[in-house]
Design a protein around this motif. Structure first.
Motif, PDB file in Angstrom:
ATOM      1  N   ALA A 201       0.919  -1.289  -0.084  1.00 44.70           N
ATOM      2  CA  ALA A 201      -0.015  -0.102  -0.080  1.00 44.70           C
ATOM      3  C   ALA A 201       0.977   1.220  -0.090  1.00 44.70           C
ATOM      4  CB  ALA A 201      -0.951   0.003   1.287  1.00 44.70           C
ATOM      5  N   ASP A 202       1.796   1.509  -1.171  1.00 46.44           N
ATOM      6  CA  ASP A 202       2.690   2.524  -1.165  1.00 46.44           C
ATOM      7  C   ASP A 202       2.348   3.597  -2.092  1.00 46.44           C
ATOM      8  OD1 ASP A 202       3.274   1.345  -3.437  1.00 46.44           O
ATOM      9  OD2 ASP A 202       5.089   0.558  -2.971  1.00 46.44           O
ATOM     10  N   LEU A 208       1.818   2.229 -14.478  1.00 43.53           N
ATOM     11  CA  LEU A 208       0.924   1.181 -14.074  1.00 43.53           C
ATOM     12  C   LEU A 208      -0.407   1.445 -15.330  1.00 43.53           C
ATOM     13  CD1 LEU A 208      -0.242  -1.034 -11.827  1.00 43.53           C
ATOM     14  CD2 LEU A 208      -1.988   0.513 -11.733  1.00 43.53           C
ATOM     15  N   THR A 209      -0.997   0.151 -15.793  1.00 44.78           N
ATOM     16  CA  THR A 209      -1.930   0.552 -16.894  1.00 44.78           C
ATOM     17  C   THR A 209      -3.167  -0.031 -16.409  1.00 44.78           C
ATOM     18  OG1 THR A 209      -0.318  -0.033 -18.649  1.00 44.78           O
ATOM     19  CG2 THR A 209      -2.557  -0.208 -19.430  1.00 44.78           C
ATOM     20  N   SER A 343      -3.294  -6.531 -21.867  1.00 43.92           N
ATOM     21  CA  SER A 343      -3.018  -5.066 -21.975  1.00 43.92           C
ATOM     22  C   SER A 343      -3.256  -4.343 -20.814  1.00 43.92           C
ATOM     23  CB  SER A 343      -3.955  -4.511 -23.359  1.00 43.92           C
ATOM     24  OG  SER A 343      -5.377  -4.695 -22.882  1.00 43.92           O
ATOM     25  N   ALA A 344      -3.332  -4.718 -19.740  1.00 42.65           N
ATOM     26  CA  ALA A 344      -3.625  -3.994 -18.529  1.00 42.65           C
ATOM     27  C   ALA A 344      -3.272  -4.702 -17.592  1.00 42.65           C
ATOM     28  CB  ALA A 344      -5.310  -3.563 -18.473  1.00 42.65           C
ATOM     29  N   ASP A 345      -2.544  -3.724 -16.524  1.00 42.03           N
ATOM     30  CA  ASP A 345      -2.284  -4.605 -14.989  1.00 42.03           C
ATOM     31  C   ASP A 345      -3.277  -4.821 -14.268  1.00 42.03           C
ATOM     32  OD1 ASP A 345       0.596  -4.336 -15.790  1.00 42.03           O
ATOM     33  OD2 ASP A 345       0.363  -2.126 -15.736  1.00 42.03           O
ATOM     34  N   ARG A 411      -1.199  -7.784  -4.535  1.00 44.44           N
ATOM     35  CA  ARG A 411      -0.407  -6.767  -4.203  1.00 44.44           C
ATOM     36  C   ARG A 411      -0.698  -5.469  -5.156  1.00 44.44           C
ATOM     37  NH1 ARG A 411       4.053  -6.966  -0.760  1.00 44.44           N
ATOM     38  NH2 ARG A 411       5.105  -5.558  -2.255  1.00 44.44           N
ATOM     39  N   THR A 412      -0.855  -5.892  -6.424  1.00 50.25           N
ATOM     40  CA  THR A 412      -1.031  -4.800  -7.511  1.00 50.25           C
ATOM     41  C   THR A 412      -2.321  -4.066  -7.425  1.00 50.25           C
ATOM     42  OG1 THR A 412       0.193  -5.941  -9.053  1.00 50.25           O
ATOM     43  CG2 THR A 412      -1.052  -4.413  -9.917  1.00 50.25           C
ATOM     44  N   ILE A 413      -3.380  -4.652  -7.007  1.00 51.63           N
ATOM     45  CA  ILE A 413      -4.545  -4.024  -6.732  1.00 51.63           C
ATOM     46  C   ILE A 413      -4.693  -3.251  -5.235  1.00 51.63           C
ATOM     47  CG2 ILE A 413      -5.992  -5.499  -8.121  1.00 51.63           C
ATOM     48  CD1 ILE A 413      -7.150  -7.033  -5.595  1.00 51.63           C
ATOM     49  N   ILE A 414      -3.792  -3.716  -4.377  1.00 44.97           N
ATOM     50  CA  ILE A 414      -3.632  -2.996  -2.890  1.00 44.97           C
ATOM     51  C   ILE A 414      -2.876  -1.676  -3.395  1.00 44.97           C
ATOM     52  CG2 ILE A 414      -2.527  -3.003  -0.848  1.00 44.97           C
ATOM     53  CD1 ILE A 414      -3.326  -6.150  -0.727  1.00 44.97           C
TER      54      ILE A 414
END
Length: 421
Positions: A201-202, A208-209, A343-345, A411-414
């Motif tokens: 949560a930084d 980021l896409t 095509s998206a993160d 981790r990416t959605i957080i």
């Protein structure tokens, strides 16, 4: 009873251990087993049921030093979007008085929003953590299927549901997820993980896409879309970029979800036959009469409706027509998400296409309630992780931003949610 009616049972279970949740109070949804404390699932059928064991997530809360302060109100057996189908009365939305707190984990979200608990656990079968998080202006995470043990969760639809955290901030929700995640010998669907979540949560979204599926935006209310787009603009200002993606399968996702969920519910709830669980009745006659009397008295209208529809979908002559086609549609949903992630993160949408309903508004129109889940149920069908983070207010109440990630990439959605916070 508090003004919110967020709790069915109050308790005070203090931990003898020390850990990351020292000094934190946690409310637990009332379909998660707590040893020695009744677990009703919001139903008269289980009004007096007291489990002899703790769910794995409850054991982990105790090991982490948390204090459990109560069992929260919920739609009966998790069947609802408003926490109005509970046998113990409706829950008030502390963030939008006079309106519903969402469901089925509405009691958990209301307890956190009202400051009656620091953190809470809910369960998410088709949006039941994310919906109340959005309506109450708090954070809710639906983990990847298999990240959190379901042992001790009273089953509604096994292939769809996950236990997830609700909290006032992204970081605190991520910390709670870190505590409850991991392998469990009691649940063969789980897997070991050494991932950490709170440190994600930084707020760093540079490069980021964010994929935006028009299918999950076009049907939303104008006021909801306005807040959603403002939040996306904020992410772009912090270095993210947006791309349009397509999820054509979501047009059939709600239908597929309800066929699968109701079918699994009709099987899971068959155990409530008056022998081991259920109210005493004075029915006379054969076993079928007694069975019917217990279910008539013990189940509410929404539960009866879903059991009947699920039994019909699984019956001879209709299995292939409904259940098999729903499973085919589920595979299509998974495929669409996989292609979108090329095509998206992360994939972003409004959590709910509408602001919180007025109390009583959807009870006379179940179809309206079912359709409100259009943005959340595809995630459960695909067994992916998602988070709802507050994304502003409308005149009717809070709205949420939903972020969906690839399997086990919490981790990416957080990280993205903390930038949107």
């Amino acid at each position: 009873m508090s003004e919110t009616n967020a709790f069915i049972t109050r308790t005070d279970i203090e931990s003898d251990d020390s850990g990351p949740l020292d000094g934190q109070t946690v409310a637990v949804k009332d379909n998660i087993s707590t040893k020695g404390v009744r677990t009703t699932c919001g139903s008269a059928m289980l009004e007096e049921y007291v489990p002899p064991y703790d769910a794995t997530v409850v054991s982990k809360l105790k090991d982490a030093g948390a204090t459990i302060v109560g069992k929260t109100n919920m739609d009966e057996f998790g069947m609802g979007t408003t926490t109005e189908t509970s046998a113990f009365g409706a829950t008030e939305n502390p963030a939008a008085p006079g309106r519903v707190p969402g469901g089925s984990s509405g009691g958990s979200a209301a307890a956190v929003a009202a400051g009656e608990a620091d953190l809470a656990l809910g369960s998410d079968t088709g949006g039941s953590v994310r919906c109340p998080a959005a309506f109450c202006g708090v954070v809710g995470i639906k983990p990847t299927y298999g990240l959190v043990s379901r042992y001790g969760l009273v089953a509604y639809a096994n292939s769809l549901e996950q236990i997830g955290p609700i909290a006032p901030t992204v970081e605190s929700a991520a910390q709670l997820l870190e505590v409850i995640a991991g392998d469990d010998s009691h649940d063969a669907t789980t897997r070991e993980t050494d991932a950490t979540y709170a440190d994600a949560a930084d707020g760093d979204v540079d490069g980021l896409t964010v994929g935006v599926p028009t299918e999950l935006v076009d049907g939303a209310d104008d006021a909801v879309v306005e807040q959603f787009e403002a939040t996306l603009d904020s992410l772009c200002e912090q270095g993210a970029e947006t791309v349009e993606v397509s999820l054509p399968s979501v047009e059939t996702a709600v239908q597929a979800y309800y066929v699968i969920a109701m079918s699994e519910a009709s099987s899971n709830l068959a155990r409530f036959d008056g022998v081991r669980y259920g109210p005493d009745t004075e029915a006379e006659g054969n076993w079928n009469d007694s069975f019917a009397a217990v279910r008539e008295e013990g189940f509410g209208e929404e539960v009866k409706r879903r059991i009947l529809l699920g039994t019909y979908a699984l019956s001879a002559g209709y299995h292939d027509k409904y259940y098999k086609k729903a499973q085919d549609a589920r595979a299509w949903v998974r495929q669409d998400f996989a292609e979108a992630f090329e095509s998206a993160d992360v994939i972003a949408s409004p959590t709910m296409p509408v602001a919180p309903f007025e109390r009583g508004e959807s009870l006379d129109d179940p179809l309206q309630m079912y359709l409100a889940d259009a943005n959340t149920v595809p995630v459960n069908l695909a067994n992916l992780p998602a988070i709802s983070v507050p994304a502003g207010e409308t005149e009717e109440g809070p709205v949420g931003l939903q972020l969906v990630g690839e399997a086990f990439d919490e981790r990416t959605i957080i990280r993205t949610a903390s930038a949107a916070e």
